[in-house]
Design an enzyme around this catalytic site. Structure first.
Site, PDB file in Angstrom:
ATOM      1  N   GLU A  93       0.908  -1.132  -0.088  1.00  0.00           N
ATOM      2  CA  GLU A  93      -0.054  -0.177   0.084  1.00  0.00           C
ATOM      3  C   GLU A  93       0.992   1.190  -0.127  1.00  0.00           C
ATOM      4  O   GLU A  93       1.398   1.584   1.058  1.00  0.00           O
ATOM      5  CB  GLU A  93      -0.978  -0.007   1.309  1.00  0.00           C
TER       6      GLU A  93
ATOM      7  N   CYS B 217      -1.811   9.510   2.451  1.00  0.00           N
ATOM      8  CA  CYS B 217      -1.497   8.901   0.998  1.00  0.00           C
ATOM      9  C   CYS B 217      -2.491   9.102   0.055  1.00  0.00           C
ATOM     10  O   CYS B 217      -2.097   9.391  -1.122  1.00  0.00           O
ATOM     11  CB  CYS B 217      -1.280   7.356   1.322  1.00  0.00           C
TER      12      CYS B 217
HETATM   13  P1  NAD Z   1       8.183   4.649   5.046  1.00  0.00           P
HETATM   14  O1  NAD Z   1       8.213   3.648   3.647  1.00  0.00           O
HETATM   15  O2  NAD Z   1       9.123   5.260   5.353  1.00  0.00           O
HETATM   16  O3  NAD Z   1       8.152   3.710   6.158  1.00  0.00           O
HETATM   17  C1  NAD Z   1       7.149   2.671   6.577  1.00  0.00           C
HETATM   18  C2  NAD Z   1       7.460   1.508   7.505  1.00  0.00           C
HETATM   19  O4  NAD Z   1       8.438   0.813   6.802  1.00  0.00           O
HETATM   20  C3  NAD Z   1       7.962   1.999   8.823  1.00  0.00           C
HETATM   21  O5  NAD Z   1       7.450   0.778   9.744  1.00  0.00           O
HETATM   22  C4  NAD Z   1       9.398   1.846   8.848  1.00  0.00           C
HETATM   23  O6  NAD Z   1       9.833   1.312   9.941  1.00  0.00           O
HETATM   24  C5  NAD Z   1       9.491   0.697   7.743  1.00  0.00           C
HETATM   25  N1  NAD Z   1      10.674   0.852   7.108  1.00  0.00           N
HETATM   26  C6  NAD Z   1      11.571   1.810   6.596  1.00  0.00           C
HETATM   27  N2  NAD Z   1      12.593   1.580   5.904  1.00  0.00           N
HETATM   28  C7  NAD Z   1      12.514   0.192   6.031  1.00  0.00           C
HETATM   29  C8  NAD Z   1      13.559  -0.479   5.325  1.00  0.00           C
HETATM   30  N3  NAD Z   1      14.811  -0.428   4.746  1.00  0.00           N
HETATM   31  N4  NAD Z   1      13.210  -1.828   5.246  1.00  0.00           N
HETATM   32  C9  NAD Z   1      12.123  -2.530   6.148  1.00  0.00           C
HETATM   33  N5  NAD Z   1      11.261  -1.736   6.539  1.00  0.00           N
HETATM   34  C10 NAD Z   1      11.612  -0.284   6.478  1.00  0.00           C
HETATM   35  O7  NAD Z   1       6.819   5.671   4.910  1.00  0.00           O
HETATM   36  P2  NAD Z   1       6.411   6.611   6.032  1.00  0.00           P
HETATM   37  O8  NAD Z   1       7.305   7.774   5.929  1.00  0.00           O
HETATM   38  O9  NAD Z   1       6.113   5.788   7.502  1.00  0.00           O
HETATM   39  O10 NAD Z   1       4.967   6.695   5.460  1.00  0.00           O
HETATM   40  C11 NAD Z   1       4.696   7.777   4.433  1.00  0.00           C
HETATM   41  C12 NAD Z   1       4.460   6.989   3.182  1.00  0.00           C
HETATM   42  O11 NAD Z   1       3.439   5.966   3.213  1.00  0.00           O
HETATM   43  C13 NAD Z   1       3.880   7.782   1.857  1.00  0.00           C
HETATM   44  O12 NAD Z   1       4.547   7.693   0.644  1.00  0.00           O
HETATM   45  C14 NAD Z   1       2.555   7.572   1.858  1.00  0.00           C
HETATM   46  O13 NAD Z   1       1.877   7.737   0.665  1.00  0.00           O
HETATM   47  C15 NAD Z   1       2.451   6.144   2.066  1.00  0.00           C
HETATM   48  N6  NAD Z   1       1.334   5.626   2.758  1.00  0.00           N
HETATM   49  C16 NAD Z   1       0.430   4.921   2.048  1.00  0.00           C
HETATM   50  C17 NAD Z   1      -0.767   4.489   2.256  1.00  0.00           C
HETATM   51  C18 NAD Z   1      -1.614   3.554   1.476  1.00  0.00           C
HETATM   52  O14 NAD Z   1      -2.536   2.994   2.136  1.00  0.00           O
HETATM   53  N7  NAD Z   1      -1.291   3.407   0.390  1.00  0.00           N
HETATM   54  C19 NAD Z   1      -1.223   4.964   3.767  1.00  0.00           C
HETATM   55  C20 NAD Z   1      -0.458   5.883   4.260  1.00  0.00           C
HETATM   56  C21 NAD Z   1       0.965   6.207   3.886  1.00  0.00           C
END
Ligand code: NAD
Length: 458
Positions: A209, A243
């Site tokens: 997502e 998002c």
């Molecule tokens: P992110 O990808 O930085 O982090 C999300 C999760 O991934 C966190 O729990 C983080 O600890 C983990 N993570 C980070 N780096 C990682 C790695 N190298 N390996 C494994 N896990 C890792 O995202 P964010 O900054 O928390 O959220 C913002 C983004 O999420 C935006 O791009 C937004 O559009 C998207 N988003 C999408 C939805 C949806 O339903 N489609 C909903 C909310 C947010």
């Protein structure tokens, strides 16, 4: 050091059949529901600390959707989980064909910080409904909410069934080394690619997502005042850190001036003239993201807002006129309270602009002309969208929610979520009272009768 004993325990718990009874799945969801109610004020407090969300916004966007999902599942789970008879084919006659929905097993949920409570627990609800065990790794950037999620979950579930593991990307990396039966990830496109790569090691099925740049197209044939109201709500809820928030506007030239006036009036009606004083206007998640957003304003024509305070993680609702398409603001997902406005003269301008980007998670159109909106929704690929409003597609659990292309793969909510976390296992139960011998070797002299038979069957 992450102790991985829980993984073996969850495997044993799943294999023992503990998660399978429908009654127990419903009981688990009831426990979660009442725990959310009991902890409501603490959830508000945690979200206030992490994102300065008002209680109203927290309830609407983080709690209400979980409760309605649980309510729906309690009503429908028996029906959804029954084996589904499908019509048999004459080719397999005599047979009974049906579809079983079986849980995958041990599932991992990795969630982001922007709706930290809801986006960790909504997939949990689907996964429990489908009969899996679950490990949740919530975001490190919303520490108060993530800590509370851990406390709530550990108070109601044994860790063999549902466990929350706190930590950053290093912890997530360690978790991804394990052989899960399903991985559900919500977050950024870049990390989504890392998740997909890790999942490929064991060919683990994965839902991503993700995000993207969501266009919002405004035709001249619209009620400008109402459009402004619905748009400002969708853009500035959670200070734009959503998002599916409209990322940028594409507005028909002749109504642009009028729309901008209405947008400003609406911002001030909702949050006052100095939005820093508004109880209802959230903050950016951290100073680093505040700085990232402020940098996006460089060399842009700010026609409203732009006020900021990095220490207080504050950026006021900001409107940008005619942004530079090559700038950071227009090349990346904004994910904050900045609204760029681009004008169009004709339909071609719209398509030319949108096709520059990857397939977005959401698309919004404000128009009274069905010819106008149908032309766009039929030609542009996007995760899901709304005509004449913003963001409300998320709230209908009868609609699957998910992206397409770079905005993600897989979709959940309601029955879609239950199916997503279930393997759909087709079974054909063959009868023994008749056995047509055409398919058996030796085949010599049988091709003609096979073709005849197939013509008859098809
Ligand atoms: P992110 O990808 O930085 O982090 C999300 C999760 O991934 C966190 O729990 C983080 O600890 C983990 N993570 C980070 N780096 C990682 C790695 N190298 N390996 C494994 N896990 C890792 O995202 P964010 O900054 O928390 O959220 C913002 C983004 O999420 C935006 O791009 C937004 O559009 C998207 N988003 C999408 C939805 C949806 O339903 N489609 C909903 C909310 C947010």
């Amino acid at each position: 050091m992450l102790n991985l004993d829980f993984f073996t325990k969850q495997k044993a718990y799943f294999l023992s059949g503990n998660t399978r009874s429908i009654k127990k799945r419903i009981q688990a969801l009831e426990k979660l529901d009442s725990s959310i109610t009991t902890n409501e004020s603490r959830i508000f407090e945690a979200l206030k600390k992490d994102l300065n969300k008002s209680n109203f916004e927290s309830y609407l966007t983080e709690i209400a959707i979980l409760k309605s999902e649980i309510k729906l599942i309690k009503k429908k789970l028996n029906k959804w989980s029954k084996p589904k008879r499908v019509k048999s084919t004459l080719a397999s006659f005599p047979s009974k064909d049906y579809l079983l929905l079986e849980p995958y097993g041990i599932t991992l949920i990795i969630s982001p910080w922007n709706y930290p409570f809801q986006l960790a627990l909504l997939p949990l609800i689907s996964s429990i409904a489908a009969g899996n065990t679950v490990v949740i790794k919530p975001s490190e950037h919303s520490p108060n909410t993530s800590k509370l999620i851990k406390e709530i979950i550990s108070n109601i579930f044994v860790e063999d069934y549902v466990k929350v593991i706190l930590g950053d990307s290093k912890v997530a990396t360690k978790l991804l080394e394990l052989r899960w039966d399903y991985i559900f990830f919500t977050g950024s496109v870049n990390v989504g690619k890392i998740i997909a790569k890790a999942a490929s090691k064991f060919l683990t099925p994965v839902t991503l997502e993700l995000g993207g740049k969501n266009p919002c197209i405004i035709d001249k044939n619209t009620d400008v005042k109402l459009t402004a109201k619905r748009l400002i709500w969708g853009k500035f809820v959670n200070a734009g850190q959503t998002c599916i928030a409209p990322d940028y506007l594409i507005v028909e030239k002749s109504i642009k001036k009028n729309l901008i006036e209405e947008l400003i009036l609406e911002i001030e009606r909702a949050y006052g003239k100095n939005q820093e004083n508004s109880e209802d206007y959230p903050r950016i998640i951290n100073q680093q993201n505040t700085q990232r957003l402020i940098s996006m304003l460089n060399d842009q024509e700010i026609i409203y807002g732009g006020n900021h305070n990095v220490d207080k993680k504050y950026l006021s609702p900001t409107i940008i006129n005619n942004p530079d398409l090559k700038s950071d603001l227009m090349r990346n997902e904004i994910f904050g309270p900045i609204l760029p406005i681009i004008e169009f003269n004709n339909r071609e301008d719209i398509f030319k602009l949108i096709y520059n980007y990857e397939k977005p998670l959401a698309l919004y159109i404000f128009s009274k002309s069905s010819e106008f909106y149908n032309d766009i929704i039929n030609k542009v690929s996007f995760g899901g969208g709304v005509i004449n409003d913003t963001m409300i597609q998320f709230g209908n659990h009868r609609l699957p929610f998910g992206g397409v292309g770079e905005s993600g793969m897989g979709a959940y909510h309601g029955e879609s979520g239950f199916k997503l976390f279930s393997h759909q296992k087709p079974i054909v139960k063959k009868g023994n009272w008749l056995d047509i011998s055409t398919r058996y070797a030796p085949y010599e002299g049988k091709l003609k009768s096979l073709k005849k038979l197939l013509r008859f069957l098809n």
